[in-house]
Design an enzyme around this catalytic site. Structure first.
Site, PDB file in Angstrom:
ATOM      1  CG  HIS A   1      -6.552  95.100 116.750  1.00  0.00           C
ATOM      2  ND1 HIS A   1      -7.165  93.947 116.337  1.00  0.00           N
ATOM      3  CD2 HIS A   1      -6.698  95.142 118.091  1.00  0.00           C
ATOM      4  CE1 HIS A   1      -7.670  93.325 117.396  1.00  0.00           C
ATOM      5  NE2 HIS A   1      -7.399  94.039 118.471  1.00  0.00           N
TER       6      HIS A   1
ATOM      7  CD  GLU B   1      -4.307  93.510 121.564  1.00  0.00           C
ATOM      8  OE1 GLU B   1      -5.082  93.519 122.523  1.00  0.00           O
ATOM      9  OE2 GLU B   1      -4.647  93.789 120.417  1.00  0.00           O
TER      10      GLU B   1
HETATM   11  P1  PGA Z   1     -10.298  90.686 123.715  1.00  0.00           P
HETATM   12  O1  PGA Z   1      -9.734  91.651 122.596  1.00  0.00           O
HETATM   13  O2  PGA Z   1     -10.047  91.377 125.047  1.00  0.00           O
HETATM   14  O3  PGA Z   1     -11.770  90.580 123.421  1.00  0.00           O
HETATM   15  O4  PGA Z   1      -9.580  89.418 123.624  1.00  0.00           O
HETATM   16  C1  PGA Z   1      -8.527  92.325 122.769  1.00  0.00           C
HETATM   17  C2  PGA Z   1      -8.197  93.060 121.509  1.00  0.00           C
HETATM   18  O5  PGA Z   1      -8.464  92.526 120.421  1.00  0.00           O
HETATM   19  O6  PGA Z   1      -7.702  94.177 121.529  1.00  0.00           O
END
Ligand code: PGA
Length: 242
Positions: free
Chosen positions: A87, A159
């Site tokens: 992540h 992401e």
């Molecule tokens: P968010 O986070 O939906 O709060 O933007 C997503 C993530 O970090 O996995």
């Protein structure tokens, strides 16, 4: 693959709030297509209610004298099926490198865990036109020396770092283009032997999910902030899974 929803609760909620949350989602969210990733200490509460769960991280080493870490084999011994790896908060706040991410992916897979591997570009990288090269490097380094036959246990979560927690999301066109790029990059690494699922994550909420769910190229979503609200998570689940 049928679309899935991954809820990343991050380091949020105390015990009282977790108990309330579990009560609120009881009967609403139970699905073999919703994976909830709470802090390690709360995972047994979700397992007791038969939720599909995942950890938010695992150690990059096997069991041993590593105070504060939790190993892939320990996670596996708890019958926790999934783990998030790489992540962006791990990479940026805890200086996790792609070499460590690769070790974690290998340990997870050798302990029969399914991996949700996060990749994504920063705002600066995006503005400099580096998105594709950043993503392909992250993929190559994270998947180094991993057999094609193990890839069926890997899900990629795209992401964009600039989207996480900001409320800004890419256009559907951008997500489609980048998802196709990720799939073709993985295919190139594995000589077209795999068809890797790709999730979108970053500011997914109960409003934009209607638009995001129109994207057939993605295999689901990874939800952070919005998943802390049982009602928002339920709306997202209803849209994605019906
Ligand atoms: P968010 O986070 O939906 O709060 O933007 C997503 C993530 O970090 O996995």
């Amino acid at each position: 693959m049928e679309k899935i929803v991954v809820a990343n609760l991050k380091m949020n909620l105390n015990l009282e709030q977790i108990k309330l949350y579990i009560n609120e989602i009881d009967g609403l969210i139970n699905s073999n297509r919703v994976i909830i990733c709470p802090s390690y200490i709360y995972i047994p509460y979700f397992l007791n209610k038969n939720y599909l769960v995942g950890t938010q991280n695992i150690a990059s080493t096997e069991d041993g004298a590593y105070t504060g870490e939790v190993s892939a084999s320990q996670v596996s011994s708890m019958n926790i099926p999934y783990t998030i790896v790489g992540h962006s908060e791990r990479r940026s706040i805890f200086n996790e490198t792609s070499v460590e991410v690769n070790k974690k992916v290998k340990l997870a897979l050798s302990n029969n865990l399914k991996v949700i591997l996060c990749i994504g570009e920063t705002k600066e990288e995006k503005d400099n036109g580096l998105t594709n090269s950043v993503l392909s490097l992250q993929l190559k380094e994270s998947l180094l020396e991993i057999d094609a036959n193990l890839l069926e246990n890997v899900i990629i979560a795209y992401e964009p770092v600039w989207s996480i927690g900001t409320g800004n999301i890419p256009t559907n066109e951008d997500i489609i283009e980048i998802t196709n790029y990720i799939k073709s990059t993985v295919n190139n690494i594995y000589n077209n032997l795999v068809n890797i699922p790709v999730l979108y994550g970053g500011s997914v909420n109960e409003k934009n999910i209607f638009q995001l769910n129109e994207i057939n190229e993605i295999d689901g979503v990874l939800v952070g902030g919005a998943s802390l609200s049982s009602s928002k998570l339920n709306i997202i689940k209803e849209v994605v899974i019906k």
